[in-house]
Motif scaffolding. Structure first.
Motif, PDB file in Angstrom:
ATOM      1  N   PRO A  96      63.412  52.090  64.695  1.00 34.29           N
ATOM      2  CA  PRO A  96      62.376  51.061  64.786  1.00 34.29           C
ATOM      3  C   PRO A  96      60.968  51.622  64.977  1.00 34.29           C
ATOM      4  CG  PRO A  96      64.319  50.337  65.973  1.00 34.29           C
ATOM      5  CD  PRO A  96      64.584  51.758  65.543  1.00 34.29           C
ATOM      6  N   ASP A  97      60.843  52.733  65.683  1.00 35.00           N
ATOM      7  CA  ASP A  97      59.518  53.324  65.867  1.00 35.00           C
ATOM      8  C   ASP A  97      58.939  53.805  64.537  1.00 35.00           C
ATOM      9  OD1 ASP A  97      57.372  54.392  67.640  1.00 35.00           O
ATOM     10  OD2 ASP A  97      58.081  56.316  66.827  1.00 35.00           O
ATOM     11  N   PHE A  98      59.801  54.348  63.678  1.00 35.54           N
ATOM     12  CA  PHE A  98      59.350  54.784  62.355  1.00 35.54           C
ATOM     13  C   PHE A  98      58.753  53.609  61.593  1.00 35.54           C
ATOM     14  CE2 PHE A  98      60.287  54.974  57.816  1.00 35.54           C
ATOM     15  CZ  PHE A  98      59.769  56.207  57.440  1.00 35.54           C
ATOM     16  N   PHE A  99      59.435  52.466  61.612  1.00 34.24           N
ATOM     17  CA  PHE A  99      58.949  51.318  60.861  1.00 34.24           C
ATOM     18  C   PHE A  99      57.757  50.656  61.542  1.00 34.24           C
ATOM     19  CE2 PHE A  99      63.268  51.824  59.242  1.00 34.24           C
ATOM     20  CZ  PHE A  99      63.011  51.827  57.882  1.00 34.24           C
ATOM     21  N   ALA A 100      57.608  50.846  62.826  1.00 37.06           N
ATOM     22  CA  ALA A 100      56.400  50.357  63.494  1.00 37.06           C
ATOM     23  C   ALA A 100      55.179  51.160  63.051  1.00 37.06           C
ATOM     24  CB  ALA A 100      56.571  50.435  65.010  1.00 37.06           C
ATOM     25  N   THR A 122      69.063  53.500  61.537  1.00 37.36           N
ATOM     26  CA  THR A 122      69.733  53.385  62.837  1.00 37.36           C
ATOM     27  C   THR A 122      69.959  51.947  63.288  1.00 37.36           C
ATOM     28  OG1 THR A 122      67.617  53.448  64.037  1.00 37.36           O
ATOM     29  CG2 THR A 122      68.727  55.570  63.607  1.00 37.36           C
ATOM     30  N   HIS A 123      69.175  50.990  62.756  1.00 36.60           N
ATOM     31  CA  HIS A 123      69.253  49.604  63.218  1.00 36.60           C
ATOM     32  C   HIS A 123      69.172  48.652  62.030  1.00 36.60           C
ATOM     33  CE1 HIS A 123      68.029  51.651  66.915  1.00 36.60           C
ATOM     34  NE2 HIS A 123      68.350  50.568  67.603  1.00 36.60           N
ATOM     35  N   PRO A 124      69.780  47.473  62.147  1.00 37.85           N
ATOM     36  CA  PRO A 124      69.535  46.440  61.139  1.00 37.85           C
ATOM     37  C   PRO A 124      68.052  46.086  61.117  1.00 37.85           C
ATOM     38  CG  PRO A 124      71.368  45.840  62.571  1.00 37.85           C
ATOM     39  CD  PRO A 124      70.702  47.018  63.199  1.00 37.85           C
ATOM     40  N   LEU A 125      67.545  45.761  59.928  1.00 39.26           N
ATOM     41  CA  LEU A 125      66.114  45.503  59.765  1.00 39.26           C
ATOM     42  C   LEU A 125      65.891  44.216  58.981  1.00 39.26           C
ATOM     43  CD1 LEU A 125      65.105  49.088  58.577  1.00 39.26           C
ATOM     44  CD2 LEU A 125      64.718  48.161  60.873  1.00 39.26           C
ATOM     45  N   ARG A 126      64.782  43.567  59.277  1.00 39.75           N
ATOM     46  CA  ARG A 126      64.340  42.401  58.510  1.00 39.75           C
ATOM     47  C   ARG A 126      62.867  42.574  58.203  1.00 39.75           C
ATOM     48  NH1 ARG A 126      61.903  37.306  60.032  1.00 39.75           N
ATOM     49  NH2 ARG A 126      62.253  35.765  58.362  1.00 39.75           N
ATOM     50  N   TYR A 127      62.495  42.305  56.959  1.00 40.78           N
ATOM     51  CA  TYR A 127      61.084  42.421  56.591  1.00 40.78           C
ATOM     52  C   TYR A 127      60.305  41.224  57.104  1.00 40.78           C
ATOM     53  CZ  TYR A 127      56.812  42.589  53.828  1.00 40.78           C
ATOM     54  OH  TYR A 127      55.490  42.621  53.438  1.00 40.78           O
ATOM     55  N   ASP A 128      59.169  41.510  57.767  1.00 45.61           N
ATOM     56  CA  ASP A 128      58.287  40.476  58.303  1.00 45.61           C
ATOM     57  C   ASP A 128      57.024  40.432  57.445  1.00 45.61           C
ATOM     58  OD1 ASP A 128      56.804  38.692  59.748  1.00 45.61           O
ATOM     59  OD2 ASP A 128      56.371  40.054  61.404  1.00 45.61           O
ATOM     60  N   PRO A 129      56.874  39.443  56.574  1.00 43.71           N
ATOM     61  CA  PRO A 129      55.703  39.422  55.698  1.00 43.71           C
ATOM     62  C   PRO A 129      54.382  39.260  56.449  1.00 43.71           C
ATOM     63  CG  PRO A 129      56.975  37.382  55.498  1.00 43.71           C
ATOM     64  CD  PRO A 129      57.792  38.317  56.314  1.00 43.71           C
ATOM     65  N   THR A 131      53.419  40.781  59.137  1.00 47.48           N
ATOM     66  CA  THR A 131      52.902  42.082  59.586  1.00 47.48           C
ATOM     67  C   THR A 131      53.068  43.176  58.535  1.00 47.48           C
ATOM     68  OG1 THR A 131      55.043  42.686  60.562  1.00 47.48           O
ATOM     69  CG2 THR A 131      53.479  41.497  61.964  1.00 47.48           C
ATOM     70  N   ASP A 132      53.810  42.886  57.464  1.00 51.40           N
ATOM     71  CA  ASP A 132      54.115  43.867  56.412  1.00 51.40           C
ATOM     72  C   ASP A 132      54.903  45.050  56.975  1.00 51.40           C
ATOM     73  OD1 ASP A 132      54.122  44.886  53.794  1.00 51.40           O
ATOM     74  OD2 ASP A 132      52.332  46.095  54.178  1.00 51.40           O
ATOM     75  N   HIS A 133      55.752  44.776  57.953  1.00 48.62           N
ATOM     76  CA  HIS A 133      56.586  45.821  58.542  1.00 48.62           C
ATOM     77  C   HIS A 133      58.047  45.354  58.565  1.00 48.62           C
ATOM     78  CE1 HIS A 133      53.748  48.843  60.276  1.00 48.62           C
ATOM     79  NE2 HIS A 133      52.888  47.846  60.040  1.00 48.62           N
ATOM     80  N   PHE A 134      58.954  46.318  58.517  1.00 48.67           N
ATOM     81  CA  PHE A 134      60.359  46.042  58.764  1.00 48.67           C
ATOM     82  C   PHE A 134      60.596  46.080  60.272  1.00 48.67           C
ATOM     83  CE2 PHE A 134      60.607  46.922  54.314  1.00 48.67           C
ATOM     84  CZ  PHE A 134      61.712  46.210  53.859  1.00 48.67           C
ATOM     85  N   MET A 135      61.241  45.035  60.781  1.00 48.25           N
ATOM     86  CA  MET A 135      61.446  44.874  62.215  1.00 48.25           C
ATOM     87  C   MET A 135      62.942  44.925  62.529  1.00 48.25           C
ATOM     88  SD  MET A 135      58.248  44.303  63.030  1.00 48.25           S
ATOM     89  CE  MET A 135      58.243  43.564  64.664  1.00 48.25           C
TER      90      MET A 135
END
Length: 761
Positions: A96-100, A122-129, A131-135
């Protein structure tokens, strides 16, 4: 023999391009393995995974589908297999830190190599439009969102279920059960892009869409033909088999547009005496550089030479060269084939194949002088608009002398991913049989749809046109693997739901839909613990052997789940009214195998037989001269000539893989055997063709294939390649291939025969 080996790579220095004169394998392979271990694993104790690969109690190589020998050595892996393992068992992580730190827009600007090189998910991710980040997202919420997305579709056929060939039999079987319980036969699959011509063409010829040989047949063969494949890069463990055959004097006849080091000579890293000597094993006894797209003409020429020699032998009082007893008992259609071959002139055969008549006649002579012949082929045969026809011409040639269904002889399609054949065997197909669906319904209490579904090309067209609105992808990098990225990338972005089940993040994840979810899964090297204890899976190699694969390594992250567990989680959320015990199936994979056995009779006593060392071979009727066609006979089938007609200036481009690559996964930017270092922006060309175009080695060109289809700023490398032929790396050159340019019978895109022009940049 056509020989285009005297190319002047060294006459004009070009950055990142030099001549390579070593053998395949050798010390270069050992050095590459050491570098892969250092760069990906560091000092990790997980390097022990290499010694577990392809061992009876270990895991199956996540790379190619070449079979394991019955007697394994202390290490049964090749350079590219080691790269595949280190790539999966890497110490690098994308958490998650990488995607942050990195937005989706930023990541889209990264290269495909850099995206996967960043490490394991390492974790399930969902794209947040917003913020344009995967969370990060909890598993239960991810499943709930996927289930809601599938339930929101107005028609089950608006969903596409894609499978990569790295999925196990157990995962693939659950995946097809999920899709059919949901209500669709839409199964775009990686085999659609490689050997679908085999799966479609061979059943019409010999009654089965698989190869007919075993590894032991190579010990008995009197001649081996290698057509349209490059074992040094794509299935390196085959080199040991070819080397053993060459050392006992078996002719190895090669037909390939490029001179490939893995077909010329080999030094085995597994044999210390060979490594310490100055000698390497010479592989090809004949090397014929057929023009790109000219294989069908070459095969017709071989059959024409055989028919002519057969007639001459009969006229001289001999018995002839055809196996007439076999033909009468086992085949139909010889007269039509003979008529088609007789009506095809030598001038046209020579023009389209790029080989002179004498070369083709030598190939045919080697063929008819051998009592037992194995014919091996790869995607150089299948990835054409006439790929199915090419496969059937190979079968024709073998049938003429009874070279199917006897020891030491047969047809050997070289599959790519380690379980791409197994996925199809356990139900990943858009054209299921009624018998299979009836058994599936009876076992699981569902009513599977009967209408045929989408293959990969159909699926992308449906996404592009708005008819498909959801994609669930079990592995792979589908958007990058497909041709026509101009159309495919836009199609992915139009989806309502996009789900990718992966070990590593890739570009397809970044083509965000209205709802985009990435689910991290265990790799094949990793320990899989479920409710009943440790689990293992099975795979099928390219010679129909089914065996166990047991991961031993600690999972890359505690939150990872297995592919079967993820599929079950999606199924429970999407199909709450379907009475299938998904949790029970995942708790003990023996139950999944029981289900496979119930639906596919060839898996009789599955859980018993697969526990035997080495597993078991599925029934291949043609191996025993049982032809599972409608009339119980093997068929000679005719096709018109295809390929460039040899006119001046006509250029056909084939896409190729580098030695630092496996399908869309790019391990690095080198291509050692072709002398390329640190780059991929090159096009390989024949020096004489360049001279006619007013170009030279090292010039910078644009490659054009029609309006809007071009690669700009590519450096020309004068190379040992057939006249009229070019080669550039896949997937970068996919932009030259329109989606509509595919084999109408198999749907396989024409990656290997793209008509192009070169223009100075």
């Amino acid at each position: 023999m056509q020989d285009y080996s005297d190319t002047p790579e060294a006459e004009r220095p070009v950055a990142g391009v030099e001549h390579y004169d070593g053998p395949a394998g050798g010390w270069g392979a050992l050095k590459a393995v050491a570098l892969a271990v250092r760069d990906q694993m560091g000092a990790s104790t997980d390097t022990r995974a290499l010694l577990q690969m392809n061992q009876p109690d270990g895991f199956d190589c996540p790379g190619c589908a070449w079979p394991d020998p019955k007697k394994t050595s202390s290490f049964e892996f090749c350079e590219n297999g080691a790269k595949a393992v280190t790539w999966e068992a890497t110490a690098k992580r994308v958490d998650p830190d990488f995607f942050a730190r990195h937005s989706a827009t930023e990541l889209f600007g990264w290269s495909d190599h850099a995206l996967e090189d960043a490490g394991r998910l390492t974790h399930p991710l969902r794209y947040d439009p917003a913020t344009d980040h995967f969370m990060p997202i909890a598993w239960d919420e991810a499943f709930a969102r996927i289930g809601a997305g599938l339930q929101a579709l107005s028609d089950p056929n608006q969903a596409e279920f894609y499978t990569s060939g790295r999925a196990s039999n157990e995962a693939a079987f659950l995946f097809q059960l999920l899709a059919r319980a949901y209500g669709t036969n839409n199964f775009p699959d990686c085999s659609n892009m490689c050997h679908e011509a085999t799966s479609v063409g061979l059943p019409q010829s010999i009654g089965v869409g698989k190869g007919t040989v075993t590894l032991e047949d190579f010990d008995l063969a009197d001649a081996i033909f290698c057509i349209g494949h490059n074992p040094g890069t794509n299935h390196p463990r085959m080199l040991s088999t070819l080397s053993a055959a060459a050392r006992r004097g078996v002719p190895i006849v090669v037909a390939n547009p490029l001179r490939e080091r893995g077909l010329e000579r080999f030094k085995s890293p597994q044999h210390p005496s060979e490594m310490l000597s100055t000698q390497a094993t010479e592989l090809a006894s004949e090397y014929h550089q057929v023009r790109v797209g000219g294989d069908g003409a070459m095969l017709k020429g071989m059959m024409k030479a055989l028919f002519e020699a057969d007639a001459a032998d009969l006229a001289a009082g001999g018995a002839g060269l055809l196996d007439r007893a076999f033909i009468v008992e086992h085949t139909l259609g010889l007269d039509a084939l003979r008529g088609d071959i007789d009506s095809t002139g030598w001038d046209e055969i020579v023009a389209r194949s790029g080989l002179d008549r004498a070369a083709i006649e030598r190939m045919a002579q080697t063929y008819w002088r051998a009592e037992r012949v194995i014919l091996c082929y790869g995607m150089g045969i299948t990835q054409h608009a006439n790929g199915t026809a090419n496969v059937q011409q190979l079968a024709n040639l073998l049938l003429l002398r009874g070279n199917i269904g006897k020891p030491g002889a047969g047809i050997c399609p070289l599959r790519g991913h380690s379980n791409v054949q197994g996925d199809r065997t356990v139900g990943i197909t858009e054209i299921p049989s009624e018998a299979m669906l009836a058994r599936l319904d009876a076992r699981f209490g569902i009513t599977a749809p009967r209408a045929h579904g989408h293959n990969a090309v159909d699926a992308l067209a449906a996404m592009r046109d708005g008819r498909a609105k959801a994609l669930i992808a079990l592995g792979g990098n589908l958007a990058v693997a497909m041709p026509d990225p101009q159309a495919s990338f836009a199609a992915f972005r139009k989806l309502d739901l996009s789900v990718n089940i992966l070990t590593k993040f890739n570009r397809t994840c970044l083509l965000t839909a209205r709802e985009t979810i990435v689910l991290p899964c265990l790799g094949r090297t990793e320990h899989d613990a479920q409710a009943s204890g440790s689990q293992w899976v099975t795979v099928e190699d390219s010679m129909s052997m089914v065996h166990a694969s047991r991961g031993r390594l600690k999972p890359a992250a505690p939150d990872l789940r297995s592919e079967p567990a993820i599929i079950a989680g999606i199924a429970k959320a999407a199909l709450p009214g379907v009475a299938i015990d998904w949790d029970g199936l995942v708790a003990d994979y023996d139950r999944i195998r029981d289900g496979i056995e119930a639906v596919f009779p060839d898996f009789r006593d599955f859980n018993v037989r697969v526990r035997h060392k080495g597993g078991f071979r599925l029934t291949v009727g043609a191996s025993n001269r049982v032809w599972n066609t409608s009339d119980g006979k093997a068929h000679f089938l005719t096709h018109p000539l295809a390929g460039a007609s040899g006119e001046a200036g006509a250029l056909l481009l084939t896409t190729i893989r580098s030695h630092d690559q496996y399908n869309t996964t790019i391990y690095g930017l080198n291509d050692r055997y072709r002398g390329i270092t640190g780059r991929r922006d090159v096009v390989f060309a024949n020096a004489d063709d360049l001279a006619e175009l007013g170009l030279a080695h090292g010039d910078v060109v644009n490659i054009e294939a029609g309006p809007g289809r071009r690669l700009e700023g590519y450096t020309v490398v004068a190379y040992a390649i057939a006249r009229g032929s070019l080669a550039a790396y896949y997937p970068e050159a996919n932009c030259l291939v329109p989606l509509e340019d595919h084999d109408p019978h198999s749907g396989t895109p024409s990656y290997k025969s793209v008509r192009v022009t070169l223009r100075a940049a």
